[in-house]
Scaffold this motif. Structure first.
Motif, PDB file in Angstrom:
ATOM      1  N   VAL A  79       0.842  -1.203   0.000  1.00  0.00           N
ATOM      2  CA  VAL A  79       0.000   0.000   0.000  1.00  0.00           C
ATOM      3  C   VAL A  79       0.876   1.250   0.000  1.00  0.00           C
ATOM      4  CG1 VAL A  79      -1.745   1.308   1.274  1.00  0.00           C
ATOM      5  CG2 VAL A  79      -1.899  -1.180   1.157  1.00  0.00           C
ATOM      6  N   MET A  84      -3.190   3.098  -3.120  1.00  0.00           N
ATOM      7  CA  MET A  84      -4.431   2.339  -3.323  1.00  0.00           C
ATOM      8  C   MET A  84      -4.763   2.159  -4.801  1.00  0.00           C
ATOM      9  SD  MET A  84      -5.660   1.220  -0.539  1.00  0.00           S
ATOM     10  CE  MET A  84      -7.344   0.862  -0.950  1.00  0.00           C
ATOM     11  N   LEU A  87      -2.839  -0.821  -6.745  1.00  0.00           N
ATOM     12  CA  LEU A  87      -3.042  -2.222  -6.373  1.00  0.00           C
ATOM     13  C   LEU A  87      -4.023  -2.892  -7.332  1.00  0.00           C
ATOM     14  CD1 LEU A  87      -3.455  -1.857  -2.499  1.00  0.00           C
ATOM     15  CD2 LEU A  87      -1.453  -2.703  -3.714  1.00  0.00           C
ATOM     16  N   ASN A  88      -3.638  -4.054  -7.850  1.00  0.00           N
ATOM     17  CA  ASN A  88      -4.594  -4.838  -8.643  1.00  0.00           C
ATOM     18  C   ASN A  88      -5.553  -5.524  -7.679  1.00  0.00           C
ATOM     19  OD1 ASN A  88      -3.454  -7.300  -7.719  1.00  0.00           O
ATOM     20  ND2 ASN A  88      -1.933  -7.268  -9.350  1.00  0.00           N
ATOM     21  N   PRO A  89      -6.634  -6.125  -8.160  1.00  0.00           N
ATOM     22  CA  PRO A  89      -7.628  -6.721  -7.249  1.00  0.00           C
ATOM     23  C   PRO A  89      -7.053  -7.769  -6.284  1.00  0.00           C
ATOM     24  CG  PRO A  89      -8.568  -6.498  -9.426  1.00  0.00           C
ATOM     25  CD  PRO A  89      -7.116  -6.120  -9.545  1.00  0.00           C
ATOM     26  N   ARG A  92      -5.033  -5.877  -3.681  1.00  0.00           N
ATOM     27  CA  ARG A  92      -5.936  -5.115  -2.806  1.00  0.00           C
ATOM     28  C   ARG A  92      -6.598  -6.035  -1.781  1.00  0.00           C
ATOM     29  NH1 ARG A  92      -9.613  -3.244  -6.259  1.00  0.00           N
ATOM     30  NH2 ARG A  92     -11.136  -4.764  -5.612  1.00  0.00           N
ATOM     31  N   VAL A  96      -5.636  -4.810   1.792  1.00  0.00           N
ATOM     32  CA  VAL A  96      -6.663  -3.935   2.364  1.00  0.00           C
ATOM     33  C   VAL A  96      -7.881  -4.724   2.863  1.00  0.00           C
ATOM     34  CG1 VAL A  96      -8.171  -1.963   1.920  1.00  0.00           C
ATOM     35  CG2 VAL A  96      -5.928  -2.059   0.843  1.00  0.00           C
ATOM     36  N   GLU A  97      -8.541  -5.435   1.952  1.00  0.00           N
ATOM     37  CA  GLU A  97      -9.818  -6.067   2.285  1.00  0.00           C
ATOM     38  C   GLU A  97      -9.678  -7.183   3.317  1.00  0.00           C
ATOM     39  OE1 GLU A  97     -11.329  -7.300  -1.497  1.00  0.00           O
ATOM     40  OE2 GLU A  97     -11.364  -5.248  -2.265  1.00  0.00           O
TER      41      GLU A  97
END
Length: 151
Positions: A79, A84, A87-89, A92, A96-97
């Motif tokens: 990060v 933000m 970041l690719n999915p 991420r 993050v998630e």
């Protein structure tokens, strides 16, 4: 940033402990639901210990995950380096998630444990464990990086 041997070891510990945590969390939720439906007494020998041991392992897993977040290249460092938007999915999800949702899940599990201690009636104890541990389980399952688990 290249991960060190210690980071790799902590990552493996976090991954394998996740299987144990998920199994115990599933058992605790199933036990609470069957206790609620079957109108059983909430016992210290089974119900209390299963719920407490699950809570303790969830907190241990969270602490190991937070440690990993700050020492791994796919956590805070990703990060900080990429931002933000960079970041690719998949990145991420890891950076993050996964951490955010799992912190929320462990908080819900802790609320369920705390609420169950405040009531005396077995039905309400089982209901508190079933609802809050169940919500925590659903949140955890929703943000597991499944692609990494099975590679």
């Amino acid at each position: 940033m290249k991960d060190s041997l210690m980071t790799d070891w902590i990552s493996v510990l976090h991954s394998y402990l996740a299987y144990i945590v998920l199994a115990l969390l599933f058992l605790a939720v199933a036990n609470a639901i069957t206790g609620l439906i079957g109108k059983r007494m909430f016992t210290l020998e089974k119900d209390y210990r299963l719920s407490l041991f699950t809570l303790i392992l969830c907190h241990m897993q969270l602490l190991i995950g937070i440690l990993l977040y700050f020492i791994s290249s796919s956590g805070f460092f990703a990060v900080k380096t990429l931002g933000m938007g960079g970041l690719n999915p998949a990145a991420r999800l890891l950076a993050v998630e996964h951490p955010f949702i799992n912190i929320l899940a462990v908080a819900l599990i802790t609320v369920g444990w705390s609420r169950h201690k405040k009531v005396m009636e077995g039905k309400k104890k089982f209901k508190s464990i079933a609802i809050f541990y169940g919500l925590g389980l659903i949140l955890i399952l929703s943000r597991i990086p499944w692609a990494q688990w099975f590679n």
